[in-house]
Design a protein around this motif. Sequence first.
Motif, PDB file in Angstrom:
ATOM      1  N   GLY A  21       0.833  -1.201   0.000  1.00 16.25           N
ATOM      2  CA  GLY A  21       0.000   0.000   0.000  1.00 16.25           C
ATOM      3  C   GLY A  21       0.872   1.257   0.000  1.00 16.25           C
ATOM      4  O   GLY A  21       0.592   2.224  -0.704  1.00 16.25           O
ATOM      5  N   LYS A  22       1.930   1.208   0.787  1.00 10.86           N
ATOM      6  CA  LYS A  22       2.819   2.375   0.871  1.00 10.86           C
ATOM      7  C   LYS A  22       3.469   2.668  -0.488  1.00 10.86           C
ATOM      8  O   LYS A  22       3.481   3.816  -0.943  1.00 10.86           O
ATOM      9  N   MET A  23       3.980   1.626  -1.145  1.00 11.57           N
ATOM     10  CA  MET A  23       4.656   1.854  -2.424  1.00 11.57           C
ATOM     11  C   MET A  23       3.665   2.229  -3.528  1.00 11.57           C
ATOM     12  O   MET A  23       3.988   3.012  -4.418  1.00 11.57           O
ATOM     13  N   MET A  24       2.428   1.708  -3.441  1.00 11.85           N
ATOM     14  CA  MET A  24       1.372   2.162  -4.370  1.00 11.85           C
ATOM     15  C   MET A  24       1.128   3.651  -4.159  1.00 11.85           C
ATOM     16  O   MET A  24       1.008   4.425  -5.117  1.00 11.85           O
ATOM     17  N   ALA A  25       1.037   4.042  -2.883  1.00  7.31           N
ATOM     18  CA  ALA A  25       0.736   5.440  -2.556  1.00  7.31           C
ATOM     19  C   ALA A  25       1.843   6.355  -3.061  1.00  7.31           C
ATOM     20  O   ALA A  25       1.584   7.457  -3.560  1.00  7.31           O
ATOM     21  N   GLN A  26       3.086   5.905  -2.943  1.00  9.22           N
ATOM     22  CA  GLN A  26       4.194   6.748  -3.406  1.00  9.22           C
ATOM     23  C   GLN A  26       4.127   6.976  -4.911  1.00  9.22           C
ATOM     24  O   GLN A  26       4.351   8.090  -5.386  1.00  9.22           O
ATOM     25  N   SER A  27       3.784   5.922  -5.669  1.00  7.41           N
ATOM     26  CA  SER A  27       3.615   6.098  -7.121  1.00  7.41           C
ATOM     27  C   SER A  27       2.449   7.034  -7.409  1.00  7.41           C
ATOM     28  O   SER A  27       2.529   7.924  -8.263  1.00  7.41           O
ATOM     29  N   ALA A  28       1.347   6.806  -6.680  1.00  3.77           N
ATOM     30  CA  ALA A  28       0.135   7.607  -6.913  1.00  3.77           C
ATOM     31  C   ALA A  28       0.423   9.087  -6.658  1.00  3.77           C
ATOM     32  O   ALA A  28      -0.006   9.959  -7.415  1.00  3.77           O
ATOM     33  N   GLN A  29       1.167   9.345  -5.604  1.00  4.36           N
ATOM     34  CA  GLN A  29       1.425  10.745  -5.265  1.00  4.36           C
ATOM     35  C   GLN A  29       2.350  11.411  -6.255  1.00  4.36           C
ATOM     36  O   GLN A  29       2.207  12.589  -6.548  1.00  4.36           O
ATOM     37  N   VAL A 248      -8.049  -5.915 -13.574  1.00  5.75           N
ATOM     38  CA  VAL A 248      -7.368  -4.701 -14.037  1.00  5.75           C
ATOM     39  C   VAL A 248      -6.330  -4.358 -12.978  1.00  5.75           C
ATOM     40  O   VAL A 248      -6.626  -4.415 -11.780  1.00  5.75           O
ATOM     41  N   GLY A 249      -5.136  -4.041 -13.405  1.00  3.80           N
ATOM     42  CA  GLY A 249      -4.083  -3.676 -12.461  1.00  3.80           C
ATOM     43  C   GLY A 249      -2.911  -4.639 -12.558  1.00  3.80           C
ATOM     44  O   GLY A 249      -2.800  -5.421 -13.503  1.00  3.80           O
ATOM     45  N   THR A 250      -2.038  -4.563 -11.556  1.00  2.00           N
ATOM     46  CA  THR A 250      -0.817  -5.378 -11.561  1.00  2.00           C
ATOM     47  C   THR A 250      -1.059  -6.687 -10.815  1.00  2.00           C
ATOM     48  O   THR A 250      -1.638  -6.685  -9.738  1.00  2.00           O
ATOM     49  N   PHE A 251      -0.639  -7.779 -11.407  1.00  5.06           N
ATOM     50  CA  PHE A 251      -0.637  -9.038 -10.668  1.00  5.06           C
ATOM     51  C   PHE A 251       0.577  -9.873 -11.061  1.00  5.06           C
ATOM     52  O   PHE A 251       1.249  -9.599 -12.053  1.00  5.06           O
ATOM     53  N   THR A 252       0.852 -10.888 -10.239  1.00  5.33           N
ATOM     54  CA  THR A 252       2.042 -11.715 -10.469  1.00  5.33           C
ATOM     55  C   THR A 252       1.660 -13.183 -10.443  1.00  5.33           C
ATOM     56  O   THR A 252       0.878 -13.615  -9.604  1.00  5.33           O
ATOM     57  N   VAL A 253       2.236 -13.925 -11.378  1.00  6.07           N
ATOM     58  CA  VAL A 253       2.078 -15.380 -11.372  1.00  6.07           C
ATOM     59  C   VAL A 253       3.420 -15.983 -10.952  1.00  6.07           C
ATOM     60  O   VAL A 253       4.460 -15.646 -11.520  1.00  6.07           O
ATOM     61  N   GLU A 254       3.384 -16.827  -9.919  1.00  2.32           N
ATOM     62  CA  GLU A 254       4.585 -17.536  -9.461  1.00  2.32           C
ATOM     63  C   GLU A 254       4.646 -18.894 -10.156  1.00  2.32           C
ATOM     64  O   GLU A 254       3.629 -19.587 -10.243  1.00  2.32           O
ATOM     65  N   PHE A 255       5.847 -19.268 -10.589  1.00  2.00           N
ATOM     66  CA  PHE A 255       6.034 -20.552 -11.279  1.00  2.00           C
ATOM     67  C   PHE A 255       7.125 -21.383 -10.602  1.00  2.00           C
ATOM     68  O   PHE A 255       8.080 -20.836 -10.043  1.00  2.00           O
ATOM     69  N   PHE A 256       6.975 -22.694 -10.724  1.00  4.50           N
ATOM     70  CA  PHE A 256       8.049 -23.629 -10.386  1.00  4.50           C
ATOM     71  C   PHE A 256       8.671 -24.125 -11.686  1.00  4.50           C
ATOM     72  O   PHE A 256       7.963 -24.328 -12.677  1.00  4.50           O
ATOM     73  N   ILE A 268      -1.113 -17.303  -7.867  1.00  4.29           N
ATOM     74  CA  ILE A 268      -1.284 -15.965  -8.439  1.00  4.29           C
ATOM     75  C   ILE A 268      -1.512 -14.976  -7.313  1.00  4.29           C
ATOM     76  O   ILE A 268      -2.283 -15.251  -6.389  1.00  4.29           O
ATOM     77  N   ALA A 269      -0.868 -13.842  -7.396  1.00 11.70           N
ATOM     78  CA  ALA A 269      -1.126 -12.764  -6.436  1.00 11.70           C
ATOM     79  C   ALA A 269      -1.810 -11.631  -7.199  1.00 11.70           C
ATOM     80  O   ALA A 269      -1.199 -11.041  -8.103  1.00 11.70           O
ATOM     81  N   PRO A 270      -3.089 -11.331  -6.895  1.00  7.73           N
ATOM     82  CA  PRO A 270      -3.816 -10.313  -7.669  1.00  7.73           C
ATOM     83  C   PRO A 270      -3.524  -8.902  -7.164  1.00  7.73           C
ATOM     84  O   PRO A 270      -4.415  -8.164  -6.772  1.00  7.73           O
ATOM     85  N   ARG A 271      -2.247  -8.540  -7.218  1.00 10.78           N
ATOM     86  CA  ARG A 271      -1.783  -7.261  -6.645  1.00 10.78           C
ATOM     87  C   ARG A 271      -0.287  -7.166  -6.942  1.00 10.78           C
ATOM     88  O   ARG A 271       0.327  -8.167  -7.326  1.00 10.78           O
ATOM     89  N   PRO A 272       0.337  -6.006  -6.728  1.00 16.49           N
ATOM     90  CA  PRO A 272       1.801  -5.957  -6.838  1.00 16.49           C
ATOM     91  C   PRO A 272       2.429  -6.983  -5.893  1.00 16.49           C
ATOM     92  O   PRO A 272       1.812  -7.391  -4.904  1.00 16.49           O
ATOM     93  N   CYS A 283      13.526  -0.512 -13.725  1.00 19.65           N
ATOM     94  CA  CYS A 283      12.699  -0.437 -14.934  1.00 19.65           C
ATOM     95  C   CYS A 283      12.253   0.999 -15.204  1.00 19.65           C
ATOM     96  O   CYS A 283      12.272   1.845 -14.308  1.00 19.65           O
ATOM     97  N   ASN A 284      11.805   1.230 -16.426  1.00 18.19           N
ATOM     98  CA  ASN A 284      11.326   2.586 -16.744  1.00 18.19           C
ATOM     99  C   ASN A 284       9.993   2.905 -16.055  1.00 18.19           C
ATOM    100  O   ASN A 284       9.675   4.072 -15.827  1.00 18.19           O
ATOM    101  N   TYR A 285       9.221   1.888 -15.715  1.00 17.45           N
ATOM    102  CA  TYR A 285       8.023   2.053 -14.879  1.00 17.45           C
ATOM    103  C   TYR A 285       8.067   0.959 -13.819  1.00 17.45           C
ATOM    104  O   TYR A 285       8.416  -0.182 -14.139  1.00 17.45           O
ATOM    105  N   SER A 286       7.667   1.280 -12.591  1.00 16.53           N
ATOM    106  CA  SER A 286       7.628   0.223 -11.569  1.00 16.53           C
ATOM    107  C   SER A 286       6.285  -0.492 -11.646  1.00 16.53           C
ATOM    108  O   SER A 286       5.324   0.013 -12.241  1.00 16.53           O
ATOM    109  N   GLN A 287       6.216  -1.664 -10.974  1.00 10.52           N
ATOM    110  CA  GLN A 287       4.943  -2.399 -10.918  1.00 10.52           C
ATOM    111  C   GLN A 287       3.859  -1.579 -10.222  1.00 10.52           C
ATOM    112  O   GLN A 287       2.672  -1.798 -10.445  1.00 10.52           O
ATOM    113  N   PHE A 288       4.262  -0.624  -9.383  1.00 17.54           N
ATOM    114  CA  PHE A 288       3.287   0.229  -8.687  1.00 17.54           C
ATOM    115  C   PHE A 288       2.810   1.339  -9.627  1.00 17.54           C
ATOM    116  O   PHE A 288       1.629   1.692  -9.634  1.00 17.54           O
ATOM    117  N   ASP A 289       3.755   1.883 -10.417  1.00 16.22           N
ATOM    118  CA  ASP A 289       3.375   2.917 -11.398  1.00 16.22           C
ATOM    119  C   ASP A 289       2.323   2.372 -12.364  1.00 16.22           C
ATOM    120  O   ASP A 289       1.302   3.012 -12.619  1.00 16.22           O
TER     121      ASP A 289
END
Length: 375
Positions: A21-29, A248-256, A268-272, A283-289
């Motif tokens: 939440g904090k890192m999302m907020a920093q991108s948002a701000q 809609v938004g950022t999510f991550t799929v973990e693989f073995f 699957i994590a339905p969030r950063p 990266c040029n954009y973060s997962q939060f951006d």
Amino acid sequence: MNFSNLSFGATIGIIGGGQLGKMMAQSAQQMGYKVIVLDPDTECPCQYVAHQLINANYNDEDALNRLGQLSDVITYEFENISAPQLKELVAKYNIPQGYQAIELLQDRLSEKQTLKECGTQIVPFLSVTSSDELIEASEVLGYPFIVKTRFGGYDGKGQILVKDASYLAEVEQLITHQECVAEQFLNLEKEVSLTVTIGNDNQITYFPLQENEHRDQILFKTVVPARSDKEQEARKEVQKIIKQIHFVGTFTVEFFIDKQNHLFVNEIAPRPHNSGHYSIEACNYSQFDTHILAITGQKLPDDIELLQPAVMMNLLGKDLDLLETEFAHQPTWHVHIYGKTERKAARKMGHITVLTTDLAATEQQMLNHFEGSNN
Ligand code: ADP
Ligand code: MG
């Protein structure tokens, strides 16, 4: 009301005020949005950077409605919100992430069933709610196998590695309190993850494949780009998943990846996600951006550019003393401290990202500095 394309000055409500939440907020701000966070902890990491904290439990209906009324868009940083409650909120407020992903993914059993229906390759599993089913699991899967609680587990919590029959009593104890799934234990060659962001026009933006090492089932290190030939295959698996799950938004799929170089979807994590933190500097954009761009209805960058290879390591409570003794003299290391007040040995308190041209040398250098914490 048309909520798409929220411009700066709009208010983003975040359910959950941890480090994500904090890192999302920093991108948002940075993009000019205001942030209101809902969290039961008045000292949560996000309260340092949010304009307003609604101090309430995640299931407090009045507080959730207050957040909805004060916000132009709502997002969440974790998956253990009540799905029925989220469904009600989705009907009333602008929540582009929706509730479907939460409904399917907060229960490991329905997550695995959904992944199977998507046609992805997953590790064989069985539902385990009784002694009979436990015996069946041991016969079908063979030893060793792993038992995981269906609900609420993270960082390996609620998991038992059943090496042989002598572990069954411990599992019996667990399943009297909580429904579980059992899955085959793989001899892993590697773990990788793929972070993607879906725009509200269904545009997909991929981050580079991430190589992850876990210690005691907690993410210890992420190396990017992953040293693996599985990036295209992982993208194909993600495409199968997106066809089934609205998001809609950022999510991550973990693989073995097993010793035969077979790729399996783990979860699957339905969030950063922790394994995407390197993107802030690398990266040029973060997962939060990209998450904030997606939920505010803006166009996503076509491709994420990895500006430089990177190694990210988590700072757990037990590592924090190293900040002064080991990390203080590393001006090129990007140290993030989340600001959690309670320090626990295995709690994620921060992370460090180092950009490099030589991944192996940087990994070794970082490891040398982490050794003082007995990893
Ligand atoms: P969590 O929700 O706690 O992240 P995971 O299912 O991702 O739970 O498990 C955490 C870690 O435990 C994995 O990243 C992996 O290192 C190990 N693990 C989990 N399941 C298996 C398995 N079936 N075979 C081998 N290792 C596993
Ligand atoms: Mg995991």
